[in-house]
Scaffold this motif. Structure first.
Motif, PDB file in Angstrom:
ATOM      1  N   LYS A  26       0.841  -1.193   0.000  1.00 21.30           N
ATOM      2  CA  LYS A  26       0.000   0.000   0.000  1.00 21.30           C
ATOM      3  C   LYS A  26       0.878   1.245   0.000  1.00 21.30           C
ATOM      4  O   LYS A  26       1.927   1.271   0.645  1.00 21.30           O
ATOM      5  N   LEU A  27       0.420   2.266  -0.707  1.00 22.64           N
ATOM      6  CA  LEU A  27       1.166   3.521  -0.738  1.00 22.64           C
ATOM      7  C   LEU A  27       1.194   4.134   0.662  1.00 22.64           C
ATOM      8  O   LEU A  27       0.157   4.403   1.252  1.00 22.64           O
ATOM      9  N   PHE A  28       2.389   4.361   1.187  1.00 21.05           N
ATOM     10  CA  PHE A  28       2.540   4.957   2.508  1.00 21.05           C
ATOM     11  C   PHE A  28       2.742   6.460   2.412  1.00 21.05           C
ATOM     12  O   PHE A  28       2.181   7.234   3.178  1.00 21.05           O
ATOM     13  N   SER A  29       3.566   6.888   1.442  1.00 19.03           N
ATOM     14  CA  SER A  29       3.837   8.315   1.300  1.00 19.03           C
ATOM     15  C   SER A  29       4.278   8.623  -0.121  1.00 19.03           C
ATOM     16  O   SER A  29       5.156   7.944  -0.667  1.00 19.03           O
ATOM     17  N   GLU A  30       3.678   9.640  -0.716  1.00 15.08           N
ATOM     18  CA  GLU A  30       4.166  10.127  -2.012  1.00 15.08           C
ATOM     19  C   GLU A  30       5.419  10.969  -1.826  1.00 15.08           C
ATOM     20  O   GLU A  30       6.161  11.207  -2.776  1.00 15.08           O
ATOM     21  N   TYR A  31       5.648  11.424  -0.625  1.00 19.53           N
ATOM     22  CA  TYR A  31       6.820  12.229  -0.306  1.00 19.53           C
ATOM     23  C   TYR A  31       8.029  11.311  -0.184  1.00 19.53           C
ATOM     24  O   TYR A  31       7.972  10.265   0.472  1.00 19.53           O
TER      25      TYR A  31
END
Length: 333
Positions: A26-31
Motif C-alpha cells: 500500500k502507498l505509505f507516502s508520495e513524499y
C-alpha cells in the motif's frame, strides 16, 4: 504519482508498506523518504530529498541539502516535523535504544561525523571527531553499538569510547580469468592521420596507440585504468588530443558531462581546437568555442544563449561554420 504530485518522475521515489504476511503493498507516502528508521512506538525518522545532488558530494550548502524529519506509521494521525536546520547535510538518522533520541550524520563541524540529539532538539552531542574523510553508512544496534564506515574501513564504537577498526578478510573464489598478454588484431576505433599520413593514431581497448604505415612499430601512448576515446593527431603530426576520464576535477584532460565525450576539430595550423562549450546558455544550450592547443586560452565564439553545434573550420582556418537554433521557432514565454 497522482495529478497533484509535482515531483519529477523517475527521480523522487515513493514509500510503500506491506505487512509480514506478504499482502498487497500500500502507498505509505508520495513524499520521498530515505534512510527510514522506526522505533517501537511506530515513529519514523527519515532524510528528505528536495532535489537532485550527488550523494557523495562533500561540504556543499544549498537549498537542496538533506534534512531529518519525524513522522508516524499511523496513517490517521500522521504529521511531519522537521528536526534539523543545518544549512549543509543532515542524513542517515538511526533511533537510539531509548526511542527518544537518535544518531545521525552531519557536516556542521567540517567533515561528516556522527551526532546525537533528542527529538525535541535538546542535548546535541558530537559523537565522532574525524577531520579528514566523511563518516558513511551509520547503523545502531538495539544495545547502542554504533557501526559505520570511514576511509574505506568499518568501525564500531559505543558512545564515550574510541572507534575500533574491524579487521575483515574477504575470501572469494576466482570470478574472472587472470590477465593474459595478447596481440590486438582488431577492434580499433577513433583512427586519425596527419596531413603527411606517415603516422596513424587509434584507440584500442580504451588506450591510445600510434603506429606507422611504413614500419611495424606500434607505440602505446596511454596506460590507465580509465577509458580514453576520440583521439586525433594535429595536422602537423606533433600533438595528440583525446578524451579521457582521468583527473576530471583537475580539468587536465578533455571530458564531457555525458558519456558521449567532446567532439573537436583541429585548426589547419595546429594551433587551435574547435569544440562545443558550456557558456552562457548552460549545459542544455551549448556554445561554440576555440581552445588553444596548449589549453591556456578559451574563446567563446557564439555566446548566443541558444544551441550552437556542429562547428567546422572554413577558408583554411580563417572562418568557422556552425549550426544554430537561434533563428528557429522557439517559445520565449
Amino acid at each position: 504519482p497522482n495529478a497533484d504530485d509535482g515531483a519529477f518522475p523517475g527521480v523522487f521515489s515513493q514509500v510503500y508498506s506491506v505487512d509480514t504476511a506478504g499482502s498487497r503493498p500500500k502507498l505509505f507516502s508520495e513524499y520521498t523518504m530515505e534512510s527510514i528508521s522506526v522505533n517501537a512506538a511506530g515513529q519514523l525518522l527519515f532524510q528528505d530529498m528536495k532535489g537532485y545532488e550527488d550523494k557523495w558530494r562533500k561540504h556543499h550548502t544549498s537549498p537542496i541539502t538533506r534534512d531529518i524529519w519525524l513522522t508516524q506509521a499511523d496513517n490517521k494521525e500522521r504529521t511531519f516535523r522537521k528536526l534539523t536546520d543545518f544549512k549543509g547535510e543532515d542524513r542517515n538518522p538511526c533511533w537510539a535504544p531509548d526511542g527518544k533520541s537518535f544518531y545521525y550524520l552531519e557536516e556542521s563541524t567540517g567533515s561528516m561525523n556522527v551526532f546525537r540529539r533528542n527529538v525535541d532538539g535538546t542535548d546535541v552531542r558530537q559523537i565522532t571527531k574525524f577531520d579528514r574523510h566523511p563518516v558513511r553508512y551509520l547503523t545502531v544496534s538495539e544495545t547502542g553499538m554504533l557501526c559505520f564506515s570511514y576511509d574505506g574501513a568499518l568501525y564500531t564504537m559505543r558512545e564515550g569510547e574510541e572507534p575500533k577498526r574491524l579487521d575483515i578478510d574477504v575470501i572469494v573464489d576466482e570470478t574472472v580469468e587472470p590477465m593474459i598478454p595478447m596481440t590486438i588484431t582488431g577492434g580499433a576505433s577513433s583512427v586519425s592521420l596527419p596531413k603527411d599520413e606517415k603516422q596513424v593514431a587509434f584507440v584500442a581497448r580504451g588506450e591510445v596507440y600510434v603506429t606507422s604505415p611504413d614500419y611495424e612499430t606500434t607505440k602505446r601512448i596511454t596506460n590507465t585504468a580509465e577509458a580514453e576515446r576520440n583521439v586525433t593527431i594535429s595536422p602537423d603530426g606533433k600533438t595528440l588530443v583525446y578524451d579521457s576520464e582521468r583527473n576530471v576535477l583537475d580539468k587536465r584532460y578533455n571530458f564531457s558531462y555525458t558519456d558521449f565525450d567532446l567532439a573537436f576539430e583541429w585548426s589547419p595550423d595546429s594551433r587551435w581546437l574547435l569544440t562545443s562549450y558550456i557558456g552562457i546558455g548552460g549545459w542544455n544550450n551549448v556554445d561554440v568555442a576555440v581552445v588553444k592547443a596548449d589549453g591556456t586560452k578559451v574563446v567563446n565564439l557564439t555566446e548566443s544563449g541558444y544551441s550552437d553545434s556542429s562547428a567546422h573550420w572554413a577558408f583554411d582556418g580563417k572562418a568557422v561554420v556552425f549550426a544554430s537554433d537561434r533563428a528557429g521557432m522557439r517559445s520565449h514565454g
